[in-house]
Design a protein around this motif. Structure first.
Motif, mmCIF file in Angstrom:
data_model
loop_
_atom_site.group_PDB
_atom_site.id
_atom_site.type_symbol
_atom_site.label_atom_id
_atom_site.label_comp_id
_atom_site.label_asym_id
_atom_site.label_seq_id
_atom_site.Cartn_x
_atom_site.Cartn_y
_atom_site.Cartn_z
ATOM 1 N N UNK A 272 0.849 -1.196 0.000
ATOM 2 C CA UNK A 272 0.000 0.000 0.000
ATOM 3 C C UNK A 272 0.883 1.244 0.000
ATOM 4 N N UNK A 273 0.545 2.217 -0.841
ATOM 5 C CA UNK A 273 1.317 3.443 -0.934
ATOM 6 C C UNK A 273 0.463 4.638 -0.519
ATOM 7 N N UNK A 274 1.052 5.527 0.290
ATOM 8 C CA UNK A 274 0.341 6.742 0.696
ATOM 9 C C UNK A 274 1.358 7.828 0.989
ATOM 10 N N UNK A 275 1.223 8.971 0.294
ATOM 11 C CA UNK A 275 2.079 10.139 0.507
ATOM 12 C C UNK A 275 1.376 11.129 1.432
ATOM 13 N N UNK A 276 2.147 11.801 2.266
ATOM 14 C CA UNK A 276 1.587 12.749 3.218
ATOM 15 C C UNK A 276 2.230 14.118 3.012
ATOM 16 N N UNK A 277 1.396 15.158 3.029
ATOM 17 C CA UNK A 277 1.852 16.540 2.898
ATOM 18 C C UNK A 277 1.450 17.286 4.168
#
Length: 810
Positions: free
Chosen positions: A93-98
């Motif tokens: 699972x991939x998830x980017x956070x800003x």
């Protein structure tokens, strides 16, 4: 013994290797919204799995060995608003956070009193959160002393080493302390019995205010202090630290070292602490004799995180040797101490060596507390999971008071507690998150000394509960039910003519305690709402019912306890307390202001309290047996009580000077007995109105070689407490006072922006104010005949220096 060992080892052996195709990962990047650059060092943590990672120099992170399912993920970085998000983990699972820059803490996650990790704003009950950086910036001599700065939280203290938490005017057995999933059990009923938790080995503290009996059973009538210390370091790292603290007033030296690692899901940890102090001083009493203490702690833990869940085993040992302040003085107003004069006890004036010594005099205590905790969580393919928590702790509490026989133990309690908990988390059903479970404890307390305050007893406690919650758009609904049963069996104690224990009554002897058995049961429940009216405004409402069974001292005490400065009688006819509380809150977070308003009303049936007894002559009743110091007698009784009040907090951080914070909090509790007269209408041990004001500058981006500079000045104002239980001279009025405090600190970094060490310098009570806290038991010590002042005063001016050195290895 072999069976127990196999039980602990089983998860590590059975699940040590992953089965093919079972592993799940979470990967991505963490970047800054404004600069769009990476945020190296940002932490990614999954609270329900107790696993996380740290972003590398490019902002990349990877969390391996995850179960399949939906989990709350918390992403944090200094100077930025935290992100909390529910993420479905399945395969890679991939998830980017800003993250956006922020001057206030936002999107906090809590685990106390809820069935799964939850955003604070979605939790209907009021909870305060303390992290390690707050503890580093705070001057304190013990853990409760530090958290007592929070709105709605106070402390009953008997010297610098011994403090007990009070929440909204209620304490002792009405506050449950949880440390790493297990209730802390160590004679909480006593005034002079503190917490057996290492204050240096703490990552986070969550304080729930109000009845929380659904998760924790009897005794959580006032709330819960959840101390979280067992948080594994991120995978692929070895981290540790060295901490040192010096305080000038009582010469306190504190040292702590820890090291922990996490490789391929296998984690471990070691730590040790040493702390000691001589007598503290103030401008009225000078040095307060025997307020010194010595404290030594150590612990270790191992754990395993895999796609099936996690299993963690931890051990801790806590040892404290505090002096007990009696406050007795001679005709010249000097503190006196007992000495051995050729086989006779003589009282002589203390000298400078006595005050500056780090070894407690007589009377003194020795508390040893060892605890073993096994915490497990197993996940299933359908999204459900099972949590199993087991704990075993032994508390040895000894008092020494005979200078002629220094090794003879007067009071000696040995408390053994087995804690157990089983929770089944049902799979998500149309958004409903539901948990059912059972928890409780088996307890045995025995007397091994020559004096006796409470009898030996056995206690069995069990409770079944169900909790559920669901979010409907902006509205979150949470609630549940619980049934508790507690059985207490007390042993008889017979003494012969020489006051020695014998197996049966004898002529000329006495029955110190009669055998008895009491059963208590009750149904608890709660329902609450949290409504996010907008991104900035949240409204909360919660109604809860809880109960508390009387403790062994309230039921059967019969004797003197040195630290309480009184002779106590129990009451075997006491009933269980039943509380109904309503909480309402408003939380507002804007660009310039963070505001919180919480109000409560708590009605308690059969409230238990202690009052002074009078003799036939109308004067203090002073028992003769085992009461050489002539302490007055107190006895427990009951009545209907109601408490109301609340907390208001406001943080002003105006634009464009976001580094500036002007924080203020106001805490207020009114507590009364129904049908009381003028002298009995107020409950005893209720804190006064308190206003805490702090002006602080936080400078996140600083010059070369330094960062995260802060400077603060604080005014801690306690108002007069005139609403006292004055009947029978049980409690006296306490005057108000104000303490001026200040502090500065920073992190010092190398050319690679890695922290070399953090430095915190602070001063408390800068004006050297002489004061007595209303909840300090030393307020009722003896009179100084020279000055006419009664009792002992609090600590005077105190400077503190703390140094923290982080360690990290590949």
């Amino acid at each position: 013994m072999l069976a127990i060992s196999l039980l602990f080892i089983l998860p590590f052996k059975v699940f040590a290797d992953e089965l093919p195709g079972q592993d799940n990962t979470l990967t991505g990047t963490v970047t800054d919204k404004d600069t769009q650059g990476p945020l190296p060092g940002a932490t990614i943590y999954l609270p329900d799995l107790k696993i996380g990672a740290v972003a590398d120099a490019q902002g990349n992170y990877t969390v391996k060995h995850l179960p399949q399912g939906r989990f709350l993920v918390e992403v944090r970085y200094i100077g930025h608003a935290a992100i909390t998000e529910q993420i479905v983990i399945k395969g890679n699972t991939s998830r980017n956070f800003i993250l956006s820059a922020s001057v206030t803490e936002q999107n906090e996650v809590v685990v106390t009193g809820v069935n799964v990790a939850t955003q604070l704003r979605q939790n209907p009950t009021p909870i305060s959160i303390v992290r390690k950086d707050f503890l580093d910036r705070t001057v304190s001599s013990n853990l409760v002393d530090a958290i007592a700065q929070l709105p709605g939280v106070s402390q009953v203290s008997t010297g610098p080493a011994i403090s007990k938490p009070f929440i909204r005017g209620l304490g002792y057995n009405r506050v449950v302390v949880v440390n790493d999933e297990v209730r802390q059990e160590g004679q909480q009923w006593g005034d002079e019995h503190g917490l057996e938790v290492d204050d240096y080995n703490v990552n986070k503290i969550e304080i729930l205010k109000g009845p929380a009996s659904l998760m924790y059973g009897s005794d959580a009538l006032a709330g819960v202090v959840n101390i979280i210390s067992d948080m594994p370091v991120p995978m692929g790292t070895i981290r540790g630290g060295i901490d040192a603290n010096y305080q000038s007033n009582n010469g306190l030296f504190g040292y702590h070292a820890n090291i922990a690692g996490n490789q391929n899901g296998f984690s471990w940890k070691l730590y040790g602490t040493r702390k000691m102090a001589h007598d503290y001083k103030n401008k009225y009493d000078d040095y307060v004799l025997n307020s010194k203490f010595r404290n030594t702690n150590y612990g270790a833990g191992i754990g395993l995180n895999k796609s099936w869940g996690y299993s963690r085993l931890s051990f801790s040992s806590y040892s404290l040797e505090p002096g007990l302040v009696e406050g007795e003085r001679d005709e010249n107003g000097k503190f006196i101490k007992p000495v051995n004069d050729n086989g006779n006890v003589e009282e002589v004036a203390a000298n400078s060596d006595d005050f500056k010594s780090y070894h407690p005099l007589f009377p003194k205590q020795r508390i040893d507390h060892q605890k073993l905790v096994w915490d497990n969580s197993f996940y299933f393919a359908n999204g459900s999971r099972v949590a199993v928590n087991l704990g075993y702790q032994v508390n040895k509490r000894r008092e020494y008071e005979n200078v002629l026989a220094p090794d003879d133990v007067a009071l000696y309690f040995k408390l053994k507690t087995f804690n157990y908990g089983f929770k089944y988390f049902l799979a998500d059903m149309d958004g409903w998150q539901t948990t059912v479970g059972i928890n409780g404890m088996q307890q045995q307390n025995s007397n091994h000394g020559s004096e006796f305050l409470i009898p030996s007893y056995n206690l069995f406690d069990a409770g079944v509960f169900a909790l559920t919650r669901k979010t409907f758009g902006k509205l979150t609904v949470a609630g549940g039910l619980r049934f508790d049963y507690r059985q207490l069996k007390s042993d008889a104690l017979y003494l012969d003519g020489n006051e020695k224990p014998v197996p049966s009554p004898v002529t000329g002897g006495i029955t110190r305690f009669g055998a008895f058995e009491r059963d208590f049961s009750n149904v608890s429940g709660s329902v609450g709402l949290s409504y996010a009216a907008s991104d900035k405004l949240t409204l909360k409402l919660n109604v809860a019912r809880g109960f508390r069974a009387p403790n062994i001292a309230e039921l059967s005490a019969n004797g003197v306890h040195e630290g309480t400065i009184r002779y106590e009688y129990g009451n075997n006819n006491l009933k269980a307390e039943v509380s109904t509380q309503v909480d309402a809150g408003v939380e507002l977070a804007t660009e310039h202001i963070t505001l919180g308003v919480n109000a409560f009303y708590n009605n308690i049936n059969n409230y238990i309290y202690s009052r002074k007894l009078l003799g036939a002559d109308g004067q203090d009743s002073i028992p003769v047996a085992e009461n050489e110091d002539g302490y007055a007698a107190f006895q427990y009784q009951q009545g209907r009580a109601y408490l109301y009040g609340g907390e208001i907090t406001i943080d002003i951080h105006p634009h464009p000077i976001h580094w500036l914070h002007f924080e203020n909090s106001l805490s207020w509790v009114e507590a009364r007995l129904a049908n009381g007269n003028d002298s009995t209408k107020y409950l005893p041990t209720i804190p006064p109105l308190r206003w805490l004001s702090e002006l602080r500058g936080d400078f996140r981006k600083n010059g070369k070689g330094v960062r995260n500079i802060y400077a603060k000045v604080q005014l801690d104002k306690f108002f007069d407490q005139k609403n006292v239980f004055s009947a029978y001279n049980t409690e006296t009025v306490t005057g108000g006072y104000a303490l001026l405090n200040a502090g500065v600190g920073a992190e010092f970094v190398n050319k690679n922006n890695r922290t070399l060490f953090a430095l915190h310098v602070a001063a408390n009570n800068i004006t050297d104010e002489a004061y007595q806290n209303h909840l300090n038991r030393l307020k009722y010590a003896g009179e100084n005949v020279v000055t006419g002042r009664t009792g002992v005063y609090g600590m005077g001016r105190n400077f503190s220096v703390k140094v923290s050195i982080p360690l990290e290895f590949k």
